[in-house]
Every structure is written in C-alpha cells, then in structure tokens.
Motif scaffolding. Structure first.
Motif, PDB file in Angstrom:
ATOM      1  N   LYS A  69      71.071  73.431 118.555  1.00  0.00           N
ATOM      2  CA  LYS A  69      71.571  72.465 117.577  1.00  0.00           C
ATOM      3  C   LYS A  69      72.455  73.181 116.556  1.00  0.00           C
ATOM      4  O   LYS A  69      71.983  74.034 115.803  1.00  0.00           O
ATOM      5  N   LYS A  70      73.733  72.801 116.545  1.00  0.00           N
ATOM      6  CA  LYS A  70      74.732  73.469 115.707  1.00  0.00           C
ATOM      7  C   LYS A  70      74.349  73.430 114.230  1.00  0.00           C
ATOM      8  O   LYS A  70      74.456  74.433 113.518  1.00  0.00           O
ATOM      9  N   GLU A  71      73.885  72.282 113.759  1.00  0.00           N
ATOM     10  CA  GLU A  71      73.576  72.102 112.329  1.00  0.00           C
ATOM     11  C   GLU A  71      72.492  73.064 111.854  1.00  0.00           C
ATOM     12  O   GLU A  71      72.473  73.464 110.686  1.00  0.00           O
ATOM     13  N   VAL A  72      71.585  73.414 112.755  1.00  0.00           N
ATOM     14  CA  VAL A  72      70.484  74.325 112.391  1.00  0.00           C
ATOM     15  C   VAL A  72      71.022  75.730 112.075  1.00  0.00           C
ATOM     16  O   VAL A  72      70.431  76.470 111.292  1.00  0.00           O
ATOM     17  N   PHE A  73      72.160  76.063 112.673  1.00  0.00           N
ATOM     18  CA  PHE A  73      72.730  77.411 112.494  1.00  0.00           C
ATOM     19  C   PHE A  73      73.823  77.436 111.429  1.00  0.00           C
ATOM     20  O   PHE A  73      74.497  78.431 111.254  1.00  0.00           O
ATOM     21  N   GLN A  74      73.998  76.311 110.742  1.00  0.00           N
ATOM     22  CA  GLN A  74      75.027  76.261 109.696  1.00  0.00           C
ATOM     23  C   GLN A  74      74.392  76.269 108.312  1.00  0.00           C
ATOM     24  O   GLN A  74      73.226  75.903 108.161  1.00  0.00           O
ATOM     25  N   GLY A  75      75.179  76.634 107.310  1.00  0.00           N
ATOM     26  CA  GLY A  75      74.681  76.657 105.926  1.00  0.00           C
ATOM     27  C   GLY A  75      73.620  77.719 105.745  1.00  0.00           C
ATOM     28  O   GLY A  75      73.699  78.804 106.328  1.00  0.00           O
ATOM     29  N   THR A  76      72.600  77.389 104.955  1.00  0.00           N
ATOM     30  CA  THR A  76      71.513  78.364 104.746  1.00  0.00           C
ATOM     31  C   THR A  76      70.534  78.258 105.917  1.00  0.00           C
ATOM     32  O   THR A  76      69.511  77.589 105.825  1.00  0.00           O
TER      33      THR A  76
END
Lengths: 164, 133
Positions: free
Chosen positions: A79-86
């Motif tokens: 999942k891309k969102e899990v690896f984005q931001g903090t």
C-alpha cells in the motif's frame, strides 16, 4: 516491659517484610504485563521477503524491474500510502553486477531508518527501528545473455502499538 | 486465675488479628495479580500484532483461521459483542482489536490486499484477496 518492646520491634519488622514482599510482587507483575512485545524485526523480515518473492521468479530477476518501468507498490501488493509521509516502514532495493549498479535504487518509506538501524544493530535501543537485510544471487538477461547479479534488499519497521 | 484468663484471651485475640491481617494482605496481593492478568490491553496488543503479521505474510486467495478464545472470553466478560472485537480501518490499513468498551489497540499492515475478517465461533477467519478481484 521488655516483652512489649520486643513485640513492637517484631511488628515493625513484620510490616517491613510485608512491604518488601508486596512491593516485589507488584513490581514483578507490572514488569511482566507491561513488557513490550517487539515485532519490528519480524515485520522488517516479512517486508524484505515479500519484495524478494515479488522481484525474483525462478532465480531470474524480473526484466521490467531492470527496465525501470516497475511500480513496486502495484507489483508487490504494497500500500503506497503506508510508505508515504511519516511512515513506519522503509525499504531500499539495489541490484549489482560486480560494482555496477544495474538500475537506480528503489527507495520507499522513512529514509532515516537506514542510519537508525545501524544504531539499533550496534546497541540495545528500544524505540529505534529494526531492519532486515537480504542478499540474493540472481540471474538476469542482458541482450539475450544470462548474467549473474546480486540483489540487495534492506527493509525496516518502527511500528509501535496505537491506542485507539 | 481471672488475670491469667484475661491474658490468654488477649494473646488469642492478638494472634487472631495478626493472622487475619496477614490473610487480608495475601488476598489483596492475589486480587492484584489476578486483575493484572486479566487486563484487556495485553490481549488487544497481542492479537492486533498477530493478525497484522498473518496478513502481511499471506498470499492472495488465502483463508487463515486464528483461535481467539481468550479474546472472546474477555470481550464477553466486558459486555462487548463478538463481531466488534476485530475491525479493519481500510483507509489507514489498520487492524483494531477491542475487548472492552474503552477503545482498543491498532496496528498497521503494509499489504495492499482486500482483507475481510469474520468470527466463526471463537475462531477469526481472515480472508485475503487481490484488490479489485
């Protein structure tokens, strides 16, 4: 008179014994039940293993990965969102033939984990990320010729449990 | 004779009080240990982490069964419906385990699968599917 004094000392001594026993039991129970179950290393290992399984097919490195047209998140079901931001996770993939980097490194998640993992590997640091590194000997096609390469995958996790 | 009897009575009384106080102390310690061991948060954390590891280690089209007998027992004691013990926050990819009505504990998984969970008696059935299948 002496007996009464003795009884007093005995009761003070007895209270002291009870406090020590009670304190030891309470401290022991609190330590046991508040012990952190750290699974960061398992998560990092699962992530690196997942990437290996996805990139290597029958000992051959996927050609689309080498060609650079490769969306790691889509192809490896991450999942891309899990690896984005903090992010709580990190991965870095590199493939070498000797000293030659076969393609640009693929990096995802929190980049700082790489340095932090070196620290947590050297000393016992509870709130630092844990990493797992895998080095695989793989084969790949280069202009129809089969060549050997080394695939290096570093994955890390720094996830703590969240109260919801 | 009377004085002797009085003294004997006093000794018996003191000894009885001493024994009773010690028993009360031991009882309180046991109650503390017992209630600490039944703390829902330990099991919430343990099951959340276990489910996340199972999901991340799974392949599409897998169905995984997890025995959650202890969690069900605790949830029933706390008046929590079994179907609400495990929930998934699909936006954040988070597994939330709650065994009481005071919230719960969540843990994130990194896999982009279509995950569904369902209780069959005391076992949690975790279904893993490829997205948009």
């Amino acid at each position: 008179m002496n007996k009464k004094g003795g009884e007093k000392i005995l009761s003070v001594w007895w209270i002291f014994v009870l406090v020590v026993i009670g304190g030891a039991v309470v401290i022991g129970v609190l330590i046991y039940f508040n012990a952190d179950v750290n699974i960061k290393e398992f998560e990092a290992d699962i992530l690196s293993e997942r990437i290996v399984r996805c990139l290597v097919d029958n000992s051959y490195l996927r050609q689309d990965f080498l060609d650079g047209e490769f969306d790691i998140f889509e192809k490896c079901n991450l999942k891309k969102e899990v690896f984005q931001g903090t992010s709580n996770f990190h991965f870095k993939i590199s493939a070498y033939n000797g000293d030659n980097l076969l393609r640009e490194e693929v990096i995802g998640g929190a980049v700082s984990f790489e340095k932090d993992c070196e620290i947590s590997g050297a000393i016992k640091a509870r709130h630092y990320p844990r990493c797992s590194e895998k080095n695989e000997r793989v084969l790949y096609y280069d202009n129809g010729e089969v060549k050997e390469a080394e695939l290096n995958i570093l994955a890390g996790s720094d996830q703590e449990i969240n109260k919801v | 004779m009377k004085i002797r009897c009085k003294k004997a009575d006093q000794i018996v009384l003191e000894t009885t009080i001493f024994i009773v106080l010690n028993l009360v102390f031991i009882f309180l310690l046991l109650v503390f240990v017992y209630t600490s061991g039944k703390g829902a948060f330990i099991y919430e954390e343990m099951y959340a982490k276990q489910i996340v590891l199972l999901i991340d280690n799974a392949e599409p089209d897998m169905v995984i069964g997890l025995d959650m007998g202890k969690a069900v027992e605790l949830a029933e004691e706390n008046g929590k419906a079994i179907d609400n013990i495990v929930s998934l926050d699909k936006e954040e990819n988070r597994v939330i385990v709650s065994l009481s009505n005071k919230g719960g504990h969540g843990f994130q998984y990194f896999s982009d699968y279509d995950v569904s969970v369902k209780f069959i008696q005391e076992n949690l059935e975790i279904k893993i599917k490829e997205k948009n299948e």
